[in-house]
Scaffold this motif. Structure first.
Motif, short mmCIF file in Angstrom:
data_model
loop_
_atom_site.label_atom_id
_atom_site.label_comp_id
_atom_site.label_asym_id
_atom_site.label_seq_id
_atom_site.Cartn_x
_atom_site.Cartn_y
_atom_site.Cartn_z
N SER A 154 41.97 27.42 35.61
CA SER A 154 41.11 27.47 36.79
C SER A 154 40.95 28.90 37.30
CB SER A 154 41.69 26.59 37.90
OG SER A 154 42.99 27.01 38.26
N TYR A 155 42.02 29.69 37.20
CA TYR A 155 41.94 31.10 37.61
C TYR A 155 40.95 31.85 36.73
CZ TYR A 155 43.46 35.96 38.24
OH TYR A 155 43.49 37.32 38.47
N CYS A 156 41.03 31.64 35.43
CA CYS A 156 40.12 32.32 34.50
C CYS A 156 38.68 31.87 34.72
CB CYS A 156 40.54 32.05 33.06
SG CYS A 156 42.12 32.80 32.58
N MET B 236 37.41 33.51 37.83
CA MET B 236 37.20 34.93 37.59
C MET B 236 35.95 35.18 36.75
SD MET B 236 38.21 37.94 38.26
CE MET B 236 39.85 37.71 38.93
N ARG B 237 35.69 34.31 35.79
CA ARG B 237 34.49 34.45 34.97
C ARG B 237 33.23 34.27 35.82
NH1 ARG B 237 34.83 33.71 29.35
NH2 ARG B 237 32.97 32.42 29.34
N GLU B 238 33.28 33.40 36.81
CA GLU B 238 32.15 33.22 37.72
C GLU B 238 31.90 34.49 38.52
OE1 GLU B 238 33.12 29.85 40.05
OE2 GLU B 238 32.81 28.40 38.42
N VAL C 154 33.27 38.19 27.53
CA VAL C 154 34.55 38.22 28.24
C VAL C 154 35.19 36.83 28.13
CG1 VAL C 154 35.72 38.66 30.42
CG2 VAL C 154 33.65 39.94 29.84
N THR C 155 36.24 36.71 27.38
CA THR C 155 36.90 35.43 27.13
C THR C 155 38.08 35.22 28.08
OG1 THR C 155 38.39 36.40 25.50
CG2 THR C 155 36.26 35.56 24.70
N ASP C 156 38.57 33.98 28.13
CA ASP C 156 39.76 33.71 28.93
C ASP C 156 40.95 34.52 28.44
OD1 ASP C 156 38.22 31.92 30.29
OD2 ASP C 156 39.24 30.11 29.58
N GLU C 157 41.04 34.70 27.13
CA GLU C 157 42.16 35.46 26.57
C GLU C 157 42.14 36.91 27.07
OE1 GLU C 157 40.18 33.50 24.88
OE2 GLU C 157 41.56 31.89 24.34
N SER C 158 40.95 37.49 27.17
CA SER C 158 40.86 38.87 27.63
C SER C 158 41.18 38.98 29.12
CB SER C 158 39.47 39.44 27.35
OG SER C 158 38.47 38.70 28.03
N ILE C 159 40.81 37.94 29.89
CA ILE C 159 41.16 37.93 31.32
C ILE C 159 42.67 37.83 31.49
CG2 ILE C 159 40.97 36.60 33.46
CD1 ILE C 159 38.14 35.85 32.63
N VAL C 160 43.30 36.97 30.68
CA VAL C 160 44.75 36.84 30.73
C VAL C 160 45.42 38.16 30.35
CG1 VAL C 160 46.75 35.70 29.67
CG2 VAL C 160 44.72 34.36 30.29
N TRP C 161 44.89 38.81 29.31
CA TRP C 161 45.47 40.09 28.86
C TRP C 161 45.39 41.13 29.97
CZ3 TRP C 161 42.48 44.62 28.45
CH2 TRP C 161 43.20 45.75 28.02
N TYR C 162 44.24 41.26 30.61
CA TYR C 162 44.11 42.29 31.64
C TYR C 162 44.92 41.93 32.87
CZ TYR C 162 42.06 46.35 33.85
OH TYR C 162 41.89 47.58 34.42
#
Length: 281
Positions: free
Chosen positions: A47-49, A52-54, A78-86
Motif C-alpha cells: 500500500s505504501y508503494c 507513492m507511485r500515485e 518506476v517499480t515497487d522494487e525500486s521504491i523499496v530500494w530507495y
C-alpha cells in the motif's frame, strides 16, 4: 503487620508500574524507533508503494508532457522494487552514525528512463539524456521528500539524546527492577496470603502495561496521524508511513502484553476466589 504490608504493597506496586513503563518505553525506543531493520521490513508495504507511485505519477506526467510524451508514459518505469530500494537507502542514511541534515542521498538512477526512451521514442541521444535526467530528478525529489531540516534535525536530536543512547541499559534496568518488585510482592504475601499476592503481582503488571497501552491506543483510535494538516504529497506519504509503522508496531506488542497480563490476572483472581470459597465451607 497489616499496616506494614499495606504501605509496602502500595510502594512496591507504584515502583513496579514505573519499572514496567520504563521497560516498555526504553524497549520501544531501542528496538522499534531506533531500529532501521524494523522500518526496512515494515515501512515499504504494498500500500505504501502504491500510494507513492500515485504521487510520482503527477510529476512524471509533467515531465512527459514537457517532452511531448503521453501521460502515463513513465508509469511502468518506476517499480515497487525500486521504491523499496530507495526507501531502504533513505533509512540507512537516516540511521548512519555520521548523519546530518539534510541527508546525503544518491540520485534515483536514470537508466530505466533511458531504456524506455530508446525503445519507445525517436529522441536524439541528448534528448534522451535530458528527459531521463529530468524524470529521475523528479523521482528523487519525491522519494526523498522528508529530507529537510524540519524533519531530519528533530529525529537526529532524538537519536542522540541521552535517554536514547542509554535506552538499552534502561530497558535492562527497568526489567530487572520489575522482577525485583515482583519478588518483594511474593515475599510480602508468602504463606496463607499467597493467592492475594498473585493477584497483586499480575494486577501490577497489568496496570503498568495499561499505562503505556492506553495513550498509544488513543493515537490510533482517534487517527491523530491521519489528521496531520499536510496536503496529499510524497512528503505526507513518507511521514505518515513512518509514524504508522512506529505506532502499529508498538500497539501490537503492547496489545499482546495487555491481553497476556489480563488473562493471568483473571486466572489469579479466579484462584483467589476459589480459595475463599473453600475456606468459607
Amino acid at each position: 503487620m497489616k499496616l506494614f504490608r499495606f504501605i509496602g504493597t502500595a510502594i512496591v506496586l507504584a515502583v513496579l508500574c514505573a519499572a514496567i513503563v520504563l521497560t516498555l518505553t526504553a524497549g520501544t525506543l531501542r528496538f522499534i524507533a531506533l531500529n532501521p531493520a524494523y522500518f526496512k521490513t515494515f515501512l515499504p508495504t504494498k500500500s505504501y508503494c502504491t500510494e507513492m507511485r500515485e504521487n510520482l505519477s503527477d510529476d512524471l506526467d509533467h515531465v512527459a508532457l514537457l517532452y511531448g510524451l503521453k501521460e502515463g508514459s513513465f508509469s511502468a518505469v518506476v517499480t515497487d522494487e525500486s521504491i523499496v530500494w530507495y526507501t531502504n537507502t533513505l533509512i540507512d542514511a537516516l540511521y548512519a552514525e555520521d548523519a546530518k541534515a539534510p541527508l546525503d542521498l544518491p540520485a534515483y538512477p536514470a537508466d530505466g528512463f533511458k531504456s524506455y526512451l530508446r525503445a519507445n521514442t525517436a529522441f536524439a541521444p541528448e534528448g534522451i539524456d535530458d528527459c531521463a535526467q529530468d524524470a529521475a530528478r523528479a523521482v528523487t525529489e519525491d522519494l526523498s521528500a522528508i529530507n529537510t531540516k524540519l524533519v531530519i534535525e528533530p529525529f537526529l536530536k532524538l537519536r542522540n539524546h541521552t535517554f536514547s543512547r542509554a535506552s538499552l541499559v534502561l530497558f535492562g534496568a527497568g526489567a530487572l527492577l520489575a522482577v525485583v518488585m515482583l519478588i518483594f510482592l511474593t515475599m510480602l504475601y508468602y504463606g496463607k496470603a499467597k493467592r492475594t499476592g498473585a493477584v497483586l503481582r499480575t494486577g501490577g503488571c497489568f496496570m503498568g502495561v495499561t499505562l503505556v497501552f492506553v495513550p498509544v491506543m488513543q493515537f490510533l483510535l482517534f487517527g491523530y496521524v491521519e489528521r496531520l494538516n499536510i496536503t496529499a504529497s510524497a512528503f505526507r506519504t513518507i511521514l505518515t508511513g513512518y509514524l504508522h509503522t512506529l505506532l502499529y508496531g508498538w500497539f501490537v506488542i503492547l496489545l499482546v502484553m495487555e491481553l497476556l497480563t489480563f488473562l493471568l490476572l483473571l486466572i489469579a483472581i479466579s484462584r483467589a476466589a476459589h480459595g475463599k470459597k473453600k475456606k468459607a465451607r
